[in-house]
Design a protein around this motif. Structure first.
Motif, PDB file in Angstrom:
ATOM      1  N   LYS A 177     -33.716 -15.286   6.766  1.00 36.01           N
ATOM      2  CA  LYS A 177     -33.591 -15.525   5.323  1.00 36.01           C
ATOM      3  C   LYS A 177     -34.238 -16.822   4.851  1.00 36.01           C
ATOM      4  O   LYS A 177     -34.927 -16.850   3.842  1.00 36.01           O
ATOM      5  CB  LYS A 177     -32.119 -15.504   4.855  1.00 36.01           C
ATOM      6  CG  LYS A 177     -31.318 -14.318   5.313  1.00 36.01           C
ATOM      7  CD  LYS A 177     -31.958 -13.005   4.933  1.00 36.01           C
ATOM      8  CE  LYS A 177     -31.118 -11.824   5.406  1.00 36.01           C
ATOM      9  NZ  LYS A 177     -31.856 -10.554   5.323  1.00 36.01           N
ATOM     10  N   LEU A 178     -34.018 -17.923   5.569  1.00 35.25           N
ATOM     11  CA  LEU A 178     -34.513 -19.218   5.118  1.00 35.25           C
ATOM     12  C   LEU A 178     -35.276 -19.940   6.223  1.00 35.25           C
ATOM     13  O   LEU A 178     -34.807 -20.020   7.369  1.00 35.25           O
ATOM     14  CB  LEU A 178     -33.344 -20.100   4.660  1.00 35.25           C
ATOM     15  CG  LEU A 178     -33.700 -21.519   4.182  1.00 35.25           C
ATOM     16  CD1 LEU A 178     -34.564 -21.485   2.920  1.00 35.25           C
ATOM     17  CD2 LEU A 178     -32.430 -22.329   3.930  1.00 35.25           C
ATOM     18  N   GLY A 179     -36.449 -20.441   5.862  1.00 35.32           N
ATOM     19  CA  GLY A 179     -37.222 -21.298   6.768  1.00 35.32           C
ATOM     20  C   GLY A 179     -37.663 -22.542   6.022  1.00 35.32           C
ATOM     21  O   GLY A 179     -37.690 -22.574   4.786  1.00 35.32           O
ATOM     22  N   ILE A 180     -38.016 -23.569   6.758  1.00 32.78           N
ATOM     23  CA  ILE A 180     -38.526 -24.814   6.176  1.00 32.78           C
ATOM     24  C   ILE A 180     -39.967 -25.003   6.636  1.00 32.78           C
ATOM     25  O   ILE A 180     -40.271 -24.916   7.827  1.00 32.78           O
ATOM     26  CB  ILE A 180     -37.686 -26.036   6.582  1.00 32.78           C
ATOM     27  CG1 ILE A 180     -36.238 -25.861   6.110  1.00 32.78           C
ATOM     28  CG2 ILE A 180     -38.286 -27.310   6.015  1.00 32.78           C
ATOM     29  CD1 ILE A 180     -36.064 -25.750   4.613  1.00 32.78           C
ATOM     30  N   PHE A 181     -40.846 -25.266   5.672  1.00 38.86           N
ATOM     31  CA  PHE A 181     -42.285 -25.434   5.892  1.00 38.86           C
ATOM     32  C   PHE A 181     -42.582 -26.930   5.786  1.00 38.86           C
ATOM     33  O   PHE A 181     -42.221 -27.565   4.790  1.00 38.86           O
ATOM     34  CB  PHE A 181     -43.020 -24.673   4.792  1.00 38.86           C
ATOM     35  CG  PHE A 181     -44.421 -24.252   5.099  1.00 38.86           C
ATOM     36  CD1 PHE A 181     -45.029 -24.534   6.300  1.00 38.86           C
ATOM     37  CD2 PHE A 181     -45.147 -23.537   4.146  1.00 38.86           C
ATOM     38  CE1 PHE A 181     -46.330 -24.118   6.574  1.00 38.86           C
ATOM     39  CE2 PHE A 181     -46.439 -23.114   4.394  1.00 38.86           C
ATOM     40  CZ  PHE A 181     -47.028 -23.403   5.609  1.00 38.86           C
ATOM     41  N   ILE A 182     -43.253 -27.502   6.777  1.00 39.34           N
ATOM     42  CA  ILE A 182     -43.538 -28.938   6.763  1.00 39.34           C
ATOM     43  C   ILE A 182     -45.038 -29.156   6.766  1.00 39.34           C
ATOM     44  O   ILE A 182     -45.727 -28.823   7.728  1.00 39.34           O
ATOM     45  CB  ILE A 182     -42.900 -29.645   7.972  1.00 39.34           C
ATOM     46  CG1 ILE A 182     -41.381 -29.481   7.931  1.00 39.34           C
ATOM     47  CG2 ILE A 182     -43.279 -31.122   7.991  1.00 39.34           C
ATOM     48  CD1 ILE A 182     -40.679 -30.001   9.168  1.00 39.34           C
ATOM     49  N   HIS A 183     -45.552 -29.714   5.668  1.00 37.35           N
ATOM     50  CA  HIS A 183     -46.952 -30.105   5.583  1.00 37.35           C
ATOM     51  C   HIS A 183     -47.063 -31.593   5.903  1.00 37.35           C
ATOM     52  O   HIS A 183     -46.904 -32.449   5.037  1.00 37.35           O
ATOM     53  CB  HIS A 183     -47.510 -29.820   4.185  1.00 37.35           C
ATOM     54  CG  HIS A 183     -48.113 -28.459   4.042  1.00 37.35           C
ATOM     55  ND1 HIS A 183     -47.356 -27.312   4.076  1.00 37.35           N
ATOM     56  CD2 HIS A 183     -49.411 -28.062   3.885  1.00 37.35           C
ATOM     57  CE1 HIS A 183     -48.160 -26.268   3.928  1.00 37.35           C
ATOM     58  NE2 HIS A 183     -49.404 -26.683   3.823  1.00 37.35           N
ATOM     59  N   ALA A 184     -47.325 -31.883   7.173  1.00 40.97           N
ATOM     60  CA  ALA A 184     -47.490 -33.260   7.631  1.00 40.97           C
ATOM     61  C   ALA A 184     -48.964 -33.510   7.906  1.00 40.97           C
ATOM     62  O   ALA A 184     -49.607 -32.733   8.607  1.00 40.97           O
ATOM     63  CB  ALA A 184     -46.669 -33.506   8.896  1.00 40.97           C
ATOM     64  N   GLY A 185     -49.514 -34.585   7.348  1.00 38.40           N
ATOM     65  CA  GLY A 185     -50.930 -34.863   7.568  1.00 38.40           C
ATOM     66  C   GLY A 185     -51.359 -36.144   6.902  1.00 38.40           C
ATOM     67  O   GLY A 185     -50.606 -36.763   6.132  1.00 38.40           O
ATOM     68  N   ILE A 186     -52.599 -36.531   7.164  1.00 36.30           N
ATOM     69  CA  ILE A 186     -53.094 -37.818   6.654  1.00 36.30           C
ATOM     70  C   ILE A 186     -53.210 -37.819   5.140  1.00 36.30           C
ATOM     71  O   ILE A 186     -53.247 -38.881   4.514  1.00 36.30           O
ATOM     72  CB  ILE A 186     -54.449 -38.190   7.288  1.00 36.30           C
ATOM     73  CG1 ILE A 186     -55.553 -37.197   6.864  1.00 36.30           C
ATOM     74  CG2 ILE A 186     -54.328 -38.258   8.804  1.00 36.30           C
ATOM     75  CD1 ILE A 186     -56.960 -37.663   7.224  1.00 36.30           C
ATOM     76  N   TYR A 187     -53.249 -36.627   4.518  1.00 37.43           N
ATOM     77  CA  TYR A 187     -53.363 -36.529   3.065  1.00 37.43           C
ATOM     78  C   TYR A 187     -52.170 -37.150   2.341  1.00 37.43           C
ATOM     79  O   TYR A 187     -52.205 -37.345   1.129  1.00 37.43           O
ATOM     80  CB  TYR A 187     -53.531 -35.066   2.637  1.00 37.43           C
ATOM     81  CG  TYR A 187     -52.723 -34.085   3.454  1.00 37.43           C
ATOM     82  CD1 TYR A 187     -51.373 -33.883   3.213  1.00 37.43           C
ATOM     83  CD2 TYR A 187     -53.321 -33.384   4.496  1.00 37.43           C
ATOM     84  CE1 TYR A 187     -50.633 -33.002   3.978  1.00 37.43           C
ATOM     85  CE2 TYR A 187     -52.593 -32.493   5.264  1.00 37.43           C
ATOM     86  CZ  TYR A 187     -51.243 -32.308   5.006  1.00 37.43           C
ATOM     87  OH  TYR A 187     -50.520 -31.435   5.782  1.00 37.43           O
ATOM     88  N   SER A 188     -51.108 -37.471   3.068  1.00 36.95           N
ATOM     89  CA  SER A 188     -49.933 -38.088   2.448  1.00 36.95           C
ATOM     90  C   SER A 188     -50.138 -39.568   2.137  1.00 36.95           C
ATOM     91  O   SER A 188     -49.335 -40.176   1.433  1.00 36.95           O
ATOM     92  CB  SER A 188     -48.720 -37.936   3.378  1.00 36.95           C
ATOM     93  OG  SER A 188     -48.965 -38.549   4.636  1.00 36.95           O
ATOM     94  N   VAL A 189     -51.221 -40.159   2.628  1.00 40.99           N
ATOM     95  CA  VAL A 189     -51.439 -41.602   2.477  1.00 40.99           C
ATOM     96  C   VAL A 189     -51.910 -41.976   1.075  1.00 40.99           C
ATOM     97  O   VAL A 189     -51.372 -42.876   0.431  1.00 40.99           O
ATOM     98  CB  VAL A 189     -52.461 -42.101   3.530  1.00 40.99           C
ATOM     99  CG1 VAL A 189     -52.854 -43.559   3.249  1.00 40.99           C
ATOM    100  CG2 VAL A 189     -51.887 -41.968   4.939  1.00 40.99           C
ATOM    101  N   ALA A 190     -52.938 -41.295   0.572  1.00 40.65           N
ATOM    102  CA  ALA A 190     -53.658 -41.748  -0.627  1.00 40.65           C
ATOM    103  C   ALA A 190     -53.291 -41.008  -1.910  1.00 40.65           C
ATOM    104  O   ALA A 190     -54.034 -41.063  -2.881  1.00 40.65           O
ATOM    105  CB  ALA A 190     -55.168 -41.648  -0.391  1.00 40.65           C
ATOM    106  N   ASP A 191     -52.157 -40.310  -1.899  1.00 40.39           N
ATOM    107  CA  ASP A 191     -51.718 -39.592  -3.100  1.00 40.39           C
ATOM    108  C   ASP A 191     -52.761 -38.572  -3.542  1.00 40.39           C
ATOM    109  O   ASP A 191     -53.147 -38.508  -4.709  1.00 40.39           O
ATOM    110  CB  ASP A 191     -51.419 -40.588  -4.228  1.00 40.39           C
ATOM    111  CG  ASP A 191     -50.633 -39.939  -5.369  1.00 40.39           C
ATOM    112  OD1 ASP A 191     -49.929 -38.948  -5.120  1.00 40.39           O
ATOM    113  OD2 ASP A 191     -50.728 -40.438  -6.509  1.00 40.39           O
TER     114      ASP A 191
END
Length: 342
Positions: A40-54
């Motif tokens: 029913k429920l899963g969690i998706f995690i987008h982890a990457g360098i794109y989190s640095v510079a907005d």
């Protein structure tokens, strides 16, 4: 016990999925799909360098919003200095999710694990010096949570990948087949690494729209993963060789054609962390979307984006806690889909 909720006003729209006809018969995969159907429920995690510079993930340089050079400079500030995979797994467990999917490599080509085949990774080219996937999967499995690996088939910074910027291409694969063959061996080699080292319960592919099933060697790629783990589940973005459909962001106008499906949706407006994106969905909105997906026979894969230091915005933490509280009170009421489809 919750009451049946159908959202007449819930947003509808087109979805970004593979457009190839599904080649996998539901009867042949029914047994391995049982846990997914029940999850029913899963969690998706987008982890990457794109989190640095907005900026918006890999699309920011592909679409020309930032230069490739400036985009890749983000590696220098991707520290994961407070990355705590056990805390991540605890947060996911508390939400009531039964599976989690993490980016092993996005379209920018920067692997979040210690790949031996590429030069770009959170281990080699970032101060983090960390393989994110291995310890996270270990912690998930301690908590009986299924492990999913997101993998981008396209790789816009790899010299042997034909696509590059939105308005440019490096070469025509029909004119340089040997170059394309090198890339086929490269991406399949990375898939083999992840299969052999981490043995995902689920594969979440992305980017298949840029090439045909034949060009991706989709049937061969599927077989390679199933030879390693016959029970691994593959999403529907492998040009017809997946097990379930995965519309994103907007609720589908009609129920997806696949027997199994999930709606993947962000908690705000971006997949990865952006400091400027404060347009958060409320816990009530997320719970309502969740119930509507389940009532239509699907799952919700709720996306969250960690900061470059490995922590999460407080809104993510508190919303997942509220979602978990709701699941503990109402879990029995969503143990079976409200609507049967035949």
């Amino acid at each position: 016990m919750i009451k049946k909720i159908i959202l007449a006003a819930l947003v509808v729209g087109t979805t970004i999925t593979g457009n190839a006809q599904n080649k996998i018969a539901a009867k042949d995969i029914a047994e391995k799909m049982k846990w997914f159907e029940d999850a029913k429920l899963g969690i998706f995690i987008h982890a990457g360098i794109y989190s640095v510079a907005d900026v918006s993930e890999s699309w920011s340089f592909h679409n020309g919003n930032i230069s490739v050079e400036d985009y890749m400079k983000q590696q220098k500030s991707y520290t994961l200095s407070h990355y705590d995979p056990a805390a991540w797994a605890d947060m996911i467990k508390e939400s009531g999710a039964k599976y989690a999917v993490i980016t092993t490599k996005h379209h920018d080509g920067v692997a979040m694990y210690d790949t031996k085949l590429g030069k770009l990774s959170s281990v080699k080219t970032c101060p983090a010096k960390k393989d994110m996937v291995k310890p996270f999967f270990e912690e998930l499995r301690k908590r009986d949570i299924k492990c999913g690996a997101y993998f981008s088939l396209i790789d816009w910074t790899h010299n042997d990948y034909p696509g590059f910027l939105k308005d440019k291409a490096r070469y025509d694969i029909k004119k340089e087949p040997a170059r394309w063959e090198r890339f086929q061996k490269f991406f399949q080699g990375q898939i083999k690494e992840i299969s052999d080292w981490y043995n995902p319960d689920l594969w979440w592919f992305d980017g298949d729209w840029e090439h045909s099933a034949e060009e991706w060697q989709a049937e061969k790629t599927r077989k390679m993963m199933l030879d390693r783990n016959p029970n691994t589940i593959i999403n529907g973005r492998l040009q017809g060789y997946g097990d379930y459909d995965t519309p994103e962001q907007n609720f589908p106008v009609v129920r997806p054609a696949f027997k199994w499906w999930e709606l993947c949706m962000t908690m705000n407006e971006n997949w990865g962390y952006r400091v400027s994106d404060t347009n958060w969905k409320t816990p009530y909105e997320i719970i309502t979307i969740f119930v509507d997906a389940v009532s239509n026979g699907g799952n919700l894969l709720l996306d969250i984006g960690p900061k470059p230091d490995g922590t999460y915005p407080e809104t993510v933490v508190s919303t997942l806690k509220e979602l978990g509280d709701w699941n503990r009170r109402n879990g029995e009421g969503i143990s079976e889909p409200f609507l049967e489809f035949h």
